[in-house]
Design a protein around this motif. Structure first.
Motif, PDB file in Angstrom:
ATOM      1  N   SER A   1       5.572   1.795  -2.256  1.00 14.89           N
ATOM      2  CA  SER A   1       5.383   3.179  -1.840  1.00 14.89           C
ATOM      3  C   SER A   1       6.731   3.878  -1.814  1.00 14.89           C
ATOM      4  O   SER A   1       7.774   3.235  -1.677  1.00 14.89           O
ATOM      5  CB  SER A   1       4.777   3.236  -0.436  1.00 14.89           C
ATOM      6  OG  SER A   1       3.549   2.562  -0.387  1.00 14.89           O
TER       7      SER A   1
ATOM      8  N   ASP B   1       9.923   2.750   0.521  1.00 20.08           N
ATOM      9  CA  ASP B   1       9.995   1.340   0.889  1.00 20.08           C
ATOM     10  C   ASP B   1      11.415   0.824   0.687  1.00 20.08           C
ATOM     11  O   ASP B   1      12.230   1.437   0.006  1.00 20.08           O
ATOM     12  CB  ASP B   1       8.971   0.493   0.128  1.00 20.08           C
ATOM     13  CG  ASP B   1       9.240   0.379  -1.368  1.00 20.08           C
ATOM     14  OD1 ASP B   1      10.246   0.920  -1.850  1.00 20.08           O
ATOM     15  OD2 ASP B   1       8.432  -0.257  -2.056  1.00 20.08           O
TER      16      ASP B   1
ATOM     17  N   ASP C   1       7.594  -1.707   3.874  1.00 21.55           N
ATOM     18  CA  ASP C   1       6.876  -0.538   3.370  1.00 21.55           C
ATOM     19  C   ASP C   1       6.214   0.167   4.559  1.00 21.55           C
ATOM     20  O   ASP C   1       5.131  -0.216   4.993  1.00 21.55           O
ATOM     21  CB  ASP C   1       5.825  -0.973   2.351  1.00 21.55           C
ATOM     22  CG  ASP C   1       5.183   0.184   1.612  1.00 21.55           C
ATOM     23  OD1 ASP C   1       5.150   1.305   2.161  1.00 21.55           O
ATOM     24  OD2 ASP C   1       4.695  -0.031   0.489  1.00 21.55           O
TER      25      ASP C   1
ATOM     26  N   ARG D   1       4.796   3.059   4.861  1.00 22.75           N
ATOM     27  CA  ARG D   1       3.530   3.739   4.555  1.00 22.75           C
ATOM     28  C   ARG D   1       2.337   2.782   4.639  1.00 22.75           C
ATOM     29  O   ARG D   1       1.266   3.133   5.119  1.00 22.75           O
ATOM     30  CB  ARG D   1       3.603   4.359   3.162  1.00 22.75           C
ATOM     31  CG  ARG D   1       2.360   5.105   2.783  1.00 22.75           C
ATOM     32  CD  ARG D   1       2.545   5.821   1.473  1.00 22.75           C
ATOM     33  NE  ARG D   1       1.288   6.375   1.037  1.00 22.75           N
ATOM     34  CZ  ARG D   1       0.951   6.540  -0.214  1.00 22.75           C
ATOM     35  NH1 ARG D   1       1.785   6.216  -1.175  1.00 22.75           N
ATOM     36  NH2 ARG D   1      -0.207   7.037  -0.529  1.00 22.75           N
ATOM     37  N   GLU D   2       2.544   1.554   4.170  1.00 27.20           N
ATOM     38  CA  GLU D   2       1.477   0.546   4.196  1.00 27.20           C
ATOM     39  C   GLU D   2       1.508  -0.304   5.464  1.00 27.20           C
ATOM     40  O   GLU D   2       0.679  -1.206   5.617  1.00 27.20           O
ATOM     41  CB  GLU D   2       1.599  -0.371   2.972  1.00 27.20           C
ATOM     42  CG  GLU D   2       1.431   0.319   1.639  1.00 27.20           C
ATOM     43  CD  GLU D   2       0.018   0.825   1.409  1.00 27.20           C
ATOM     44  OE1 GLU D   2      -0.930   0.318   2.054  1.00 27.20           O
ATOM     45  OE2 GLU D   2      -0.144   1.732   0.577  1.00 27.20           O
ATOM     46  N   LYS D   3       2.484  -0.041   6.358  1.00 25.01           N
ATOM     47  CA  LYS D   3       2.675  -0.848   7.576  1.00 25.01           C
ATOM     48  C   LYS D   3       2.822  -2.324   7.197  1.00 25.01           C
ATOM     49  O   LYS D   3       2.125  -3.192   7.712  1.00 25.01           O
ATOM     50  CB  LYS D   3       1.530  -0.637   8.554  1.00 25.01           C
ATOM     51  CG  LYS D   3       1.437   0.791   9.031  1.00 25.01           C
ATOM     52  CD  LYS D   3       0.318   0.989  10.011  1.00 25.01           C
ATOM     53  CE  LYS D   3       0.279   2.455  10.401  1.00 25.01           C
ATOM     54  NZ  LYS D   3      -0.878   2.779  11.198  1.00 25.01           N
TER      55      LYS D   3
END
Length: 58
Positions: A7, A10, A24, A26-28
Motif C-alpha cells: 500500500s 508502507d 503496512d 493501511r492494511e494494519k
C-alpha cells in the motif's frame, strides 16, 4: 503501479543476510521474515511479500 504488493505509505527494510520486514499501516499489517541465507535473499524477499499479501486476498 508498483510491481511488488503493498500500500502507499508502507515501509520495508532488508537485512544483509536475508532478514526483512514490512509495515503496512493501511492494511494494519506487520510481517517479519527472520532468515540467515545471504545467497537466497534475492529470491526470498519478493516471495515473502507475495505470500504475505496473497494470504490476505479475498
Amino acid at each position: 503501479m508498483s510491481p511488488a504488493p503493498g500500500s502507499k505509505g508502507d515501509a520495508t527494510w532488508f537485512g544483509v543476510t536475508g532478514t526483512t520486514f514490512v509495515i503496512d499501516p493501511r492494511e494494519k499489517l506487520v510481517a517479519i521474515l527472520m532468515a540467515q541465507a545471504p545467497s537466497g535473499r534475492g529470491q526470498m524477499r519478493p516471495l515473502f511479500r507475495n505470500l504475505v499479501y496473497g494470504a490476505m486476498a479475498e
